[in-house]
Enzyme design. Sequence first.
Site, PDB file in Angstrom:
ATOM      1  N   ASP A  13       0.795  -1.247   0.000  1.00  0.00           N
ATOM      2  CA  ASP A  13       0.000   0.000   0.000  1.00  0.00           C
ATOM      3  C   ASP A  13       0.825   1.294   0.000  1.00  0.00           C
ATOM      4  O   ASP A  13       0.517   2.225   0.761  1.00  0.00           O
ATOM      5  CB  ASP A  13      -0.967   0.009   1.205  1.00  0.00           C
ATOM      6  N   ASP A  51      -4.514  -0.797  -1.900  1.00  0.00           N
ATOM      7  CA  ASP A  51      -5.814  -0.601  -1.258  1.00  0.00           C
ATOM      8  C   ASP A  51      -6.727   0.037  -2.309  1.00  0.00           C
ATOM      9  O   ASP A  51      -6.357   1.049  -2.928  1.00  0.00           O
ATOM     10  CB  ASP A  51      -5.598   0.343  -0.056  1.00  0.00           C
ATOM     11  N   LYS A 111      -7.049  -4.925  -3.079  1.00  0.00           N
ATOM     12  CA  LYS A 111      -7.820  -5.448  -1.940  1.00  0.00           C
ATOM     13  C   LYS A 111      -8.730  -4.362  -1.409  1.00  0.00           C
ATOM     14  O   LYS A 111      -8.488  -3.177  -1.621  1.00  0.00           O
ATOM     15  CB  LYS A 111      -6.871  -5.954  -0.851  1.00  0.00           C
ATOM     16  N   CYS A 156      -1.979  -2.684   7.590  1.00  0.00           N
ATOM     17  CA  CYS A 156      -1.874  -3.629   6.482  1.00  0.00           C
ATOM     18  C   CYS A 156      -0.593  -4.454   6.498  1.00  0.00           C
ATOM     19  O   CYS A 156      -0.616  -5.631   6.129  1.00  0.00           O
ATOM     20  CB  CYS A 156      -2.103  -2.897   5.167  1.00  0.00           C
TER      21      CYS A 156
END
Length: 206
Positions: A13, A51, A111, A156
């Site tokens: 991310d 993300d 995701k 994350c």
Amino acid sequence: MQIRPDDLLVVVDVQNDFCPGGALAVGEGDAVVPVINRLSQQFNHMVLTQDWHPAGHSSFATAHPGSAPFQTIITPYGEQTLWPDHCVQGTSGAAFHPQLATERAELAIRKGFRSQIDSYSAFFENDRRTPTGLAGYLRDRGLQRLFLVGLATDYCVHYSAVDARRLGFETIVVESGCRAIDLAGSLASAWSAMQQAGVQRIGDIS
Ligand code: VGL
Ligand code: ZN
């Protein structure tokens, strides 16, 4: 630590919204970019996570009238922290940091794209059981030892590292390539959860 030919660098991310000026900025989030660019030269294998939320995602405080960012709610899959709107699909905030060297990445896994469930981990959504497919990919490719870097250490990166261990991967978090959000002690509890799970923590790889 000596990097082996089939070691994998997992870059979590590193997106504009998690960097200074972004919607969910992590302190010094952009400081990981030169570190990751240097590390990426040392690995034969690199995977990125991104993300990637639809507008109005259920992890956004704005989807829950009367609530505020950083509050916790109970959902059918357990506790969920509410966040400012961030990493909305197709926006510049969801793009990788412009200086991140992504060329060597063999896979980018998105995701958090289902509106009713969040996904911190690169491996499972926040119900901790719906797979993203990354484990199957790594097993098919014979990649067994993972070095994790990125944003944020306590969300994350943490969830990805613990799940990687749970799935049987050798898992190392490289601290110099990570930065944290640190909400109410979340960084300290993330490190202790990672240690419990058998995740190794190293400062840097020279
Ligand atoms: C993250 C909060 C919400 C992360 C993603 O990348 O750590 N944190 N969405
Ligand atoms: Zn998110």
